[in-house]
Design a protein around this motif. Structure first.
Motif, PDB file in Angstrom:
ATOM      1  N   ARG A 145       0.923  -0.999  -0.510  1.00 29.05           N
ATOM      2  CA  ARG A 145      -0.231  -0.016  -0.221  1.00 29.05           C
ATOM      3  C   ARG A 145       0.940   1.126   0.100  1.00 29.05           C
ATOM      4  N   VAL A 146       1.902   1.647   1.128  1.00 31.53           N
ATOM      5  CA  VAL A 146       2.674   2.322   0.944  1.00 31.53           C
ATOM      6  C   VAL A 146       3.410   2.230  -0.751  1.00 31.53           C
ATOM      7  N   VAL A 147       3.979   1.577  -1.426  1.00 29.68           N
ATOM      8  CA  VAL A 147       4.459   1.531  -3.045  1.00 29.68           C
ATOM      9  C   VAL A 147       3.859   2.209  -3.151  1.00 29.68           C
ATOM     10  N   TRP A 148       2.083   1.767  -3.760  1.00 30.92           N
ATOM     11  CA  TRP A 148       1.249   2.614  -4.438  1.00 30.92           C
ATOM     12  C   TRP A 148       1.111   3.740  -4.693  1.00 30.92           C
ATOM     13  N   PRO A 184      24.063  -5.908 -15.984  1.00 34.42           N
ATOM     14  CA  PRO A 184      24.901  -4.852 -15.755  1.00 34.42           C
ATOM     15  C   PRO A 184      24.873  -3.346 -16.310  1.00 34.42           C
ATOM     16  N   TYR A 185      23.747  -3.650 -17.096  1.00 35.63           N
ATOM     17  CA  TYR A 185      23.023  -2.494 -17.919  1.00 35.63           C
ATOM     18  C   TYR A 185      22.706  -1.495 -17.074  1.00 35.63           C
ATOM     19  N   ALA A 186      22.046  -2.190 -16.461  1.00 32.17           N
ATOM     20  CA  ALA A 186      20.776  -1.418 -15.348  1.00 32.17           C
ATOM     21  C   ALA A 186      21.587  -0.866 -14.128  1.00 32.17           C
ATOM     22  N   LYS A 187      22.948  -1.211 -13.699  1.00 30.11           N
ATOM     23  CA  LYS A 187      24.039  -1.340 -13.193  1.00 30.11           C
ATOM     24  C   LYS A 187      25.172   0.104 -13.412  1.00 30.11           C
ATOM     25  N   GLU A 188      24.794   0.391 -14.501  1.00 32.88           N
ATOM     26  CA  GLU A 188      25.406   1.349 -14.915  1.00 32.88           C
ATOM     27  C   GLU A 188      24.589   2.101 -15.048  1.00 32.88           C
ATOM     28  N   VAL A 189      23.044   2.144 -15.544  1.00 36.11           N
ATOM     29  CA  VAL A 189      22.877   3.071 -15.851  1.00 36.11           C
ATOM     30  C   VAL A 189      23.270   4.276 -14.671  1.00 36.11           C
ATOM     31  N   TRP A 190      22.064   3.398 -13.090  1.00 39.30           N
ATOM     32  CA  TRP A 190      22.338   3.695 -11.794  1.00 39.30           C
ATOM     33  C   TRP A 190      23.620   4.414 -11.199  1.00 39.30           C
ATOM     34  N   ASN A 191      24.930   3.562 -11.065  1.00 37.24           N
ATOM     35  CA  ASN A 191      25.926   4.405 -10.908  1.00 37.24           C
ATOM     36  C   ASN A 191      25.676   5.872 -11.700  1.00 37.24           C
ATOM     37  N   ARG A 192      26.143   6.474 -13.599  1.00 40.14           N
ATOM     38  CA  ARG A 192      26.069   7.424 -14.316  1.00 40.14           C
ATOM     39  C   ARG A 192      25.129   8.372 -13.598  1.00 40.14           C
ATOM     40  N   ALA A 193      24.483   7.758 -12.732  1.00 41.80           N
ATOM     41  CA  ALA A 193      22.554   8.657 -12.535  1.00 41.80           C
ATOM     42  C   ALA A 193      22.968  10.012 -10.005  1.00 41.80           C
ATOM     43  N   GLY A 194      24.076   8.315 -10.585  1.00 36.28           N
ATOM     44  CA  GLY A 194      25.037   8.590  -8.929  1.00 36.28           C
ATOM     45  C   GLY A 194      23.509   8.183  -8.235  1.00 36.28           C
ATOM     46  N   ILE A 195      22.823   7.483  -7.850  1.00 32.66           N
ATOM     47  CA  ILE A 195      22.479   6.608  -7.229  1.00 32.66           C
ATOM     48  C   ILE A 195      22.554   5.635  -7.185  1.00 32.66           C
ATOM     49  N   PRO A 196      23.222   4.784  -5.893  1.00 34.27           N
ATOM     50  CA  PRO A 196      23.481   3.412  -5.331  1.00 34.27           C
ATOM     51  C   PRO A 196      22.227   2.570  -4.483  1.00 34.27           C
ATOM     52  N   MET A 197      22.236   1.804  -5.691  1.00 35.74           N
ATOM     53  CA  MET A 197      20.744   0.815  -6.225  1.00 35.74           C
ATOM     54  C   MET A 197      20.817  -0.344  -4.804  1.00 35.74           C
ATOM     55  N   LEU A 198      19.513  -0.489  -4.440  1.00 37.15           N
ATOM     56  CA  LEU A 198      19.468  -1.792  -3.329  1.00 37.15           C
ATOM     57  C   LEU A 198      19.271  -2.688  -4.683  1.00 37.15           C
ATOM     58  N   GLY A 199      19.616  -4.003  -4.164  1.00 38.24           N
ATOM     59  CA  GLY A 199      18.926  -5.554  -5.277  1.00 38.24           C
ATOM     60  C   GLY A 199      19.846  -6.574  -5.052  1.00 38.24           C
ATOM     61  N   ALA A 200      20.902  -6.242  -4.130  1.00 41.81           N
ATOM     62  CA  ALA A 200      21.415  -7.705  -4.435  1.00 41.81           C
ATOM     63  C   ALA A 200      20.829  -8.875  -3.082  1.00 41.81           C
ATOM     64  N   ALA A 201      19.864  -8.419  -2.032  1.00 39.71           N
ATOM     65  CA  ALA A 201      19.245  -9.407  -1.395  1.00 39.71           C
ATOM     66  C   ALA A 201      17.667  -9.188  -2.116  1.00 39.71           C
ATOM     67  N   SER A 202      17.746  -8.480  -2.542  1.00 41.32           N
ATOM     68  CA  SER A 202      16.205  -8.580  -3.283  1.00 41.32           C
ATOM     69  C   SER A 202      15.183  -9.962  -4.044  1.00 41.32           C
ATOM     70  N   THR A 203      14.465 -10.975  -3.608  1.00 45.64           N
ATOM     71  CA  THR A 203      14.444 -12.107  -4.307  1.00 45.64           C
ATOM     72  C   THR A 203      13.241 -11.555  -5.502  1.00 45.64           C
ATOM     73  N   THR A 204      12.150 -10.254  -5.355  1.00 45.22           N
ATOM     74  CA  THR A 204      11.110  -9.952  -6.496  1.00 45.22           C
ATOM     75  C   THR A 204      11.211  -9.143  -6.173  1.00 45.22           C
ATOM     76  N   ILE A 205      10.948  -7.855  -7.265  1.00 38.69           N
ATOM     77  CA  ILE A 205      10.656  -6.634  -7.601  1.00 38.69           C
ATOM     78  C   ILE A 205       9.772  -6.116  -6.934  1.00 38.69           C
ATOM     79  N   GLN A 206       8.802  -6.717  -6.181  1.00 35.48           N
ATOM     80  CA  GLN A 206       8.292  -5.849  -4.814  1.00 35.48           C
ATOM     81  C   GLN A 206       9.317  -5.643  -3.919  1.00 35.48           C
ATOM     82  N   GLU A 207       9.782  -6.104  -3.745  1.00 36.19           N
ATOM     83  CA  GLU A 207      10.607  -6.603  -2.736  1.00 36.19           C
ATOM     84  C   GLU A 207      11.786  -5.270  -2.587  1.00 36.19           C
ATOM     85  N   TRP A 208      12.313  -5.393  -3.914  1.00 41.04           N
ATOM     86  CA  TRP A 208      13.140  -4.062  -3.974  1.00 41.04           C
ATOM     87  C   TRP A 208      12.222  -2.881  -4.277  1.00 41.04           C
ATOM     88  N   PHE A 209      11.148  -2.935  -4.598  1.00 41.36           N
ATOM     89  CA  PHE A 209      10.277  -1.503  -4.824  1.00 41.36           C
ATOM     90  C   PHE A 209      10.263  -1.240  -3.984  1.00 41.36           C
TER      91      PHE A 209
END
Length: 418
Positions: A101-104, A163-188
């Protein structure tokens, strides 16, 4: 049932308990008698009772159907009550809150183009046509990622682990979460809890940019470097913000408070409400045909039930203020369209607010020079400032003889606050 709950009071009635609700009301102040309530009810019941509005005028008893928001019995509402009774749901605890609900809420309130928010919604709903997603609907073609040849292209890989997405996040200067996420909902969920509103907007834009680049690669065989995707997408975002800001400025300039005709005054009213504390504040301001300040009022309230309750009290207080100052030709303005509809509706109302609604209707009908109009929020700034001030103050009531600091500039310039 006079009690504002389908379960009734939790307090067991004693032998000397009052037989009539009237016995719980102070006949002089026409408010709930706290001393009597404390004698016969639990603190939880008292909190509920105090939310029941009382009118200064006498009203007759009415039978009210608790399961309809306007208090009327309908066969449609009765059907659902019977169905819930059969399933044992009427007195059952509320179902668990949607964990997303908070994500939505944060995604839909993000200041990004609608198609970008819709794209995020499709991802979280597992309906984005990635290759793995399409495979569940009969697609039997390539399943690998178009950027890195990973064997499975799903949303979590495409936007987080590739790796493509990681490069996008790196270029944008946004340290991304994700290593421990098992679903896209958990990541969001991790993203909306960690990043600011501005950062979330950039992330939503970049997710959309990655998808656009992916589609260009699939359908047009036009590859785009990750740095190009980053810079183009953030450039689109900056253009969107500039366009939105200029649109808001144009809107602010076009929507302003308008002075009434000579011989009339205008009373703007507004209510503010805080869910956690159930506190409210109301603001009323009177201005003459030349726009000059006549009088105003800011008043806090406790134990309100909703923003609508606060708006209704604001309108009632504005009517009382006009009577007290003997203003007979008055245009009342409020930015709550739902309240204006409720007051002007030809049908009777039996909701929990029906006493206050009836009182306001009577006050308007008995004063031929009174009229009620809905206005945009941008044309109701001064009343909003007073209501917000009342919500923060601990005073029981404050009359404003001259324009105070909190609204002087707004009155002088009729500034549009967004």
């Amino acid at each position: 049932m006079w009690f504002p709950s389908s379960r009734g009071p939790s307090s067991p009635p004693s032998q000397d308990a009052p037989k009539l609700v009237m016995e719980l009301i102070d006949p002089f102040t026409w408010t709930w008698d706290i001393n009597v309530l404390q004698r016969y009810f639990t603190p939880a019941d008292i909190d509920l009772i105090l939310t029941i509005p009382l009118s200064r005028s006498a009203t007759s008893n009415q039978q009210i159907w608790h399961f309809n928001k306007r208090g009327f019995f309908t066969t449609n509402s009765a059907y659902y009550v019977a169905k819930d009774l059969a399933l044992g749901l009427v007195l059952a605890p509320k179902p668990p809150v949607d964990p997303l609900r908070v994500v939505w809420k944060k995604v839909w309130s993000a200041k990004v183009p609608g198609k970008v928010a819709l794209h995020a919604w499709r991802i979280m709903g597992n309906i984005l046509p990635t290759r793995i997603g399409l495979s569940t609907k009969g697609y039997n073609g390539e399943l690998g990622c178009v950027f890195c040849n990973h064997p499975h292209e799903d949303s979590l890989h495409l936007f987080v682990n590739c790796p493509y997405a990681k490069e996008v996040w790196n270029r944008a200067g946004i340290p991304m979460l994700g290593a421990a996420s098992t679903t896209i909902q958990e990541w969001f969920t991790g993203v909306v809890n960690r990043f600011t509103k501005e950062e979330l907007c950039k992330i939503l834009m970049l997710i959309w940019g990655i998808w656009k680049s992916r589609n260009s690669q699939v359908w047009e065989q036009q590859g785009r470097h990750a740095s190009e995707t980053c810079f183009l997408t953030l450039g689109w975002y900056e253009e969107f913000k500039k366009h939105t800001a200029s649109s808001l400025v144009r809107q602010a300039r076009s929507i302003r408070w308008k002075a009434p005709n000579p011989g009339k005054v205008k009373i703007n009213v507004d209510g503010a409400y805080q869910v956690a504390s159930r506190r409210g504040g109301v603001g009323c301001v009177i201005r003459a045909s030349d726009g000059s300040f006549v009088a105003g009022q800011a008043r806090p309230y406790t134990l309100l039930t909703s923003p609508f309750h606060a708006e209704l009290l604001a309108l009632r207080d504005g009517l009382f203020l006009a009577q007290t100052l003997q203003q007979n030709e008055v245009i009342f303005e409020i930015d709550c369209a739902l309240l204006v509809q409720a007051i002007q509706s030809p049908t009777y109302d039996l909701s929990t607010m029906h006493i206050l609604i009836g009182e306001v209707r009577t006050l308007l009908q008995t004063h031929p020079g009174f009229s009620l109009t809905h206005v945009n929020r941008e044309a109701n700034v001064v009343a909003h400032l007073l209501a917000s001030h009342a919500l923060r103050t601990s005073d029981s009531q404050m009359w404003l003889v001259t324009a105070p600091e909190i609204i002087r500039d707004a009155i002088r310039n009729d500034v549009i606050v967004i």
